[in-house]
Motif scaffolding. Structure first.
Motif, mmCIF file in Angstrom:
data_model
loop_
_atom_site.group_PDB
_atom_site.id
_atom_site.type_symbol
_atom_site.label_atom_id
_atom_site.label_comp_id
_atom_site.label_asym_id
_atom_site.label_seq_id
_atom_site.Cartn_x
_atom_site.Cartn_y
_atom_site.Cartn_z
ATOM 1 N N ARG A 104 0.811 -1.217 0.000
ATOM 2 C CA ARG A 104 0.000 0.000 0.000
ATOM 3 C C ARG A 104 0.840 1.260 0.000
ATOM 4 O O ARG A 104 0.521 2.235 -0.683
ATOM 5 C CB ARG A 104 -0.925 -0.031 1.228
ATOM 6 C CG ARG A 104 -1.849 1.153 1.374
ATOM 7 C CD ARG A 104 -2.862 0.903 2.484
ATOM 8 N NE ARG A 104 -2.240 0.645 3.770
ATOM 9 C CZ ARG A 104 -1.895 1.598 4.626
ATOM 10 N NH1 ARG A 104 -2.097 2.867 4.318
ATOM 11 N NH2 ARG A 104 -1.355 1.295 5.798
ATOM 12 N N LEU A 105 1.951 1.243 0.755
ATOM 13 C CA LEU A 105 2.747 2.459 0.965
ATOM 14 C C LEU A 105 4.003 2.509 0.114
ATOM 15 O O LEU A 105 4.608 3.574 -0.028
ATOM 16 C CB LEU A 105 3.120 2.573 2.446
ATOM 17 C CG LEU A 105 1.932 2.645 3.417
ATOM 18 C CD1 LEU A 105 2.420 2.558 4.845
ATOM 19 C CD2 LEU A 105 1.140 3.924 3.197
ATOM 20 N N GLY A 106 4.436 1.355 -0.423
ATOM 21 C CA GLY A 106 5.616 1.338 -1.285
ATOM 22 C C GLY A 106 6.934 1.496 -0.564
ATOM 23 O O GLY A 106 7.940 1.856 -1.166
ATOM 24 N N THR A 150 8.819 -2.942 -3.603
ATOM 25 C CA THR A 150 7.623 -3.447 -4.264
ATOM 26 C C THR A 150 7.495 -4.935 -3.994
ATOM 27 O O THR A 150 8.478 -5.591 -3.627
ATOM 28 C CB THR A 150 7.684 -3.209 -5.778
ATOM 29 O OG1 THR A 150 8.865 -3.843 -6.304
ATOM 30 C CG2 THR A 150 7.732 -1.716 -6.104
ATOM 31 N N ARG A 179 2.424 -10.262 -4.085
ATOM 32 C CA ARG A 179 1.118 -9.683 -4.417
ATOM 33 C C ARG A 179 0.005 -10.704 -4.259
ATOM 34 O O ARG A 179 -1.091 -10.388 -3.777
ATOM 35 C CB ARG A 179 1.144 -9.129 -5.848
ATOM 36 C CG ARG A 179 2.023 -7.887 -6.011
ATOM 37 C CD ARG A 179 1.745 -7.177 -7.318
ATOM 38 N NE ARG A 179 2.094 -7.998 -8.482
ATOM 39 C CZ ARG A 179 3.287 -8.031 -9.054
ATOM 40 N NH1 ARG A 179 4.264 -7.287 -8.561
ATOM 41 N NH2 ARG A 179 3.530 -8.774 -10.110
ATOM 42 N N ARG A 229 -3.756 8.915 7.208
ATOM 43 C CA ARG A 229 -2.588 8.057 6.982
ATOM 44 C C ARG A 229 -1.755 7.887 8.255
ATOM 45 O O ARG A 229 -1.183 6.828 8.491
ATOM 46 C CB ARG A 229 -1.717 8.647 5.873
ATOM 47 C CG ARG A 229 -2.328 8.534 4.475
ATOM 48 C CD ARG A 229 -1.317 8.844 3.384
ATOM 49 N NE ARG A 229 -1.863 8.557 2.071
ATOM 50 C CZ ARG A 229 -2.314 9.476 1.217
ATOM 51 N NH1 ARG A 229 -2.280 10.759 1.565
ATOM 52 N NH2 ARG A 229 -2.810 9.126 0.045
ATOM 53 N N GLU A 244 -5.280 12.789 -3.856
ATOM 54 C CA GLU A 244 -4.363 11.668 -4.008
ATOM 55 C C GLU A 244 -4.677 10.646 -2.920
ATOM 56 O O GLU A 244 -4.328 10.842 -1.762
ATOM 57 C CB GLU A 244 -2.913 12.152 -3.900
ATOM 58 C CG GLU A 244 -1.875 11.039 -3.927
ATOM 59 C CD GLU A 244 -2.046 10.090 -5.084
ATOM 60 O OE1 GLU A 244 -2.371 8.907 -4.833
ATOM 61 O OE2 GLU A 244 -1.885 10.528 -6.236
ATOM 62 N N LEU A 245 -5.330 9.560 -3.303
ATOM 63 C CA LEU A 245 -5.823 8.581 -2.336
ATOM 64 C C LEU A 245 -4.951 7.341 -2.270
ATOM 65 O O LEU A 245 -5.384 6.306 -1.738
ATOM 66 C CB LEU A 245 -7.257 8.169 -2.688
ATOM 67 C CG LEU A 245 -8.284 9.302 -2.756
ATOM 68 C CD1 LEU A 245 -9.668 8.748 -3.062
ATOM 69 C CD2 LEU A 245 -8.309 10.108 -1.467
ATOM 70 N N ARG A 246 -3.718 7.422 -2.754
ATOM 71 C CA ARG A 246 -2.834 6.261 -2.761
ATOM 72 C C ARG A 246 -2.687 5.692 -1.351
ATOM 73 O O ARG A 246 -2.419 6.402 -0.402
ATOM 74 C CB ARG A 246 -1.449 6.657 -3.287
ATOM 75 C CG ARG A 246 -0.464 5.492 -3.382
ATOM 76 C CD ARG A 246 0.877 5.981 -3.888
ATOM 77 N NE ARG A 246 1.467 6.976 -2.995
ATOM 78 C CZ ARG A 246 2.183 6.681 -1.923
ATOM 79 N NH1 ARG A 246 2.388 5.420 -1.594
ATOM 80 N NH2 ARG A 246 2.693 7.642 -1.175
ATOM 81 N N GLY A 247 -2.891 4.379 -1.239
ATOM 82 C CA GLY A 247 -2.721 3.719 0.041
ATOM 83 C C GLY A 247 -3.933 3.785 0.953
ATOM 84 O O GLY A 247 -3.892 3.280 2.074
ATOM 85 N N SER A 249 -8.339 3.370 1.384
ATOM 86 C CA SER A 249 -9.609 2.915 0.833
ATOM 87 C C SER A 249 -10.593 4.080 0.879
ATOM 88 O O SER A 249 -10.471 4.991 1.709
ATOM 89 C CB SER A 249 -10.145 1.730 1.630
ATOM 90 O OG SER A 249 -9.323 0.588 1.454
ATOM 91 N N SER A 250 -11.580 4.048 -0.008
ATOM 92 C CA SER A 250 -12.464 5.215 -0.105
ATOM 93 C C SER A 250 -13.854 4.814 -0.572
ATOM 94 O O SER A 250 -14.060 3.731 -1.115
ATOM 95 C CB SER A 250 -11.871 6.245 -1.079
ATOM 96 O OG SER A 250 -11.785 5.699 -2.392
#
Length: 301
Positions: free
Chosen positions: A18-20, A60, A66, A140, A154-157, A159-160
């Motif tokens: 999720r965060l990289g 990654t 994954r 976050r 920017e919703l990276r990482g 849920s929405s």
């Protein structure tokens, strides 16, 4: 036989995806980067698989990693629900929900949702109103259990879930030249004028800037920057340049004649209200899920 990894290790791996970053995942888990890396290596040894591809620019997951995250997502979600239920049993009292929300949502939508939450579930909630960027940062970091933002973000990482829609209106005080126009303003005319605006990081401001950019006319720098919708409206009423605000926030001023809505064309000023949280696609059990269920029953449209 390779034993199943511990839940904490599976959650750590999911956070890396999720965060990289192993370091960021470790901070979420409350451990150091070194401890997080050691835990991941132990999981790789236990499973007999290489799960993380490490690099100086970030980390990654390998295809095996994954797949493991995908397979374990339901297990982690169930574990979260059990943990929330146990916490409720231990506390034996109404829980407090920490909500961060962007200004329009905080002023015009959340009050009735939170009143209903308190009435139906005996759950108290603290509400912190700020701009959309600060909301995302609070979610976050874990400072907020649930956040609400306006417009593109920017919703990276995270849920929405979309909880409503909105449209921005351009308003001016009655003596402003734009208030006397008989034809809609085009994007180029709007972009050339320095307006009254929310601060950088505001969802409202971002919607306007992106709409003008899509029309090929970047916005001029604001003449006035303010941190709340109420302050923007007061400033425009006092003679500041026109401003874009939520139509729901300015309806009374327009009806009373204190402000005039200025028509525009070739600008997409629609936006969505979005709830955000950390975790799987299904909202966490307990107060977060209860509040979102109320929002669905009392939509923002």
């Amino acid at each position: 036989m390779h034993p199943l990894p511990e839940l904490s290790s599976l959650r750590l791996l999911a956070d890396v995806a999720r965060l990289g970053s192993i370091g960021a995942a470790g901070r979420t888990a409350g451990i150091s980067q070194q401890s997080a890396s050691e835990r991941l290596r132990a999981m790789e040894t236990r499973t007999g698989l290489v799960l993380v591809q490490r690099a100086t620019s970030g980390s990654t997951l390998t295809p095996a990693g994954r797949l493991l995250v995908e397979w374990s997502s339901g297990l982690l979600e169930q574990a979260d629900e059990v943990e929330a239920a146990l916490r409720t049993l231990r506390e034996d009292r109404s829980e407090e929900l920490h909500v961060f929300a962007s200004m329009t949502t905080a002023e015009y939508l959340l009050p009735r949702w939170l009143v209903r939450l308190r009435r139906e579930r005996a759950i108290a909630a603290s509400l912190h109103a700020t701009n959309s960027e600060a909301v995302l940062e609070a979610v976050r970091s874990g400072e907020a259990d649930l956040g609400f933002v306006e417009g593109p973000a920017e919703l990276r990482g995270l849920s929405s879930r979309v909880v409503g829609t909105d449209v921005l209106a351009l308003v001016a005080e009655p003596d402003d030249p734009w208030s006397r126009r008989r034809t809609p303003l085009d994007a180029a005319t709007v972009a050339r004028r320095s307006l009254t605006s929310r601060e950088s990081g505001s969802g409202t401001r971002r919607v306007v800037e992106e709409a003008l950019e899509r029309a090929g006319h970047p916005a001029a720098p604001p003449e006035v920057e303010l941190t709340t919708t109420s302050a923007v409206l007061a400033s425009v009423r006092a003679g500041s340049p026109p401003a874009f605000v939520s139509r729901r926030a300015v309806s009374r001023e327009i009806e009373s004649g204190q402000l005039v809505e200025v028509a525009t064309r070739d600008l997409d000023l629609r936006r969505v209200f979005t709830a955000v949280w950390v975790g799987g696609p299904r909202p966490p059990a307990g107060a977060v899920r209860d509040l979102l269920a109320i929002a669905a029953r009392l939509p923002a449209d």
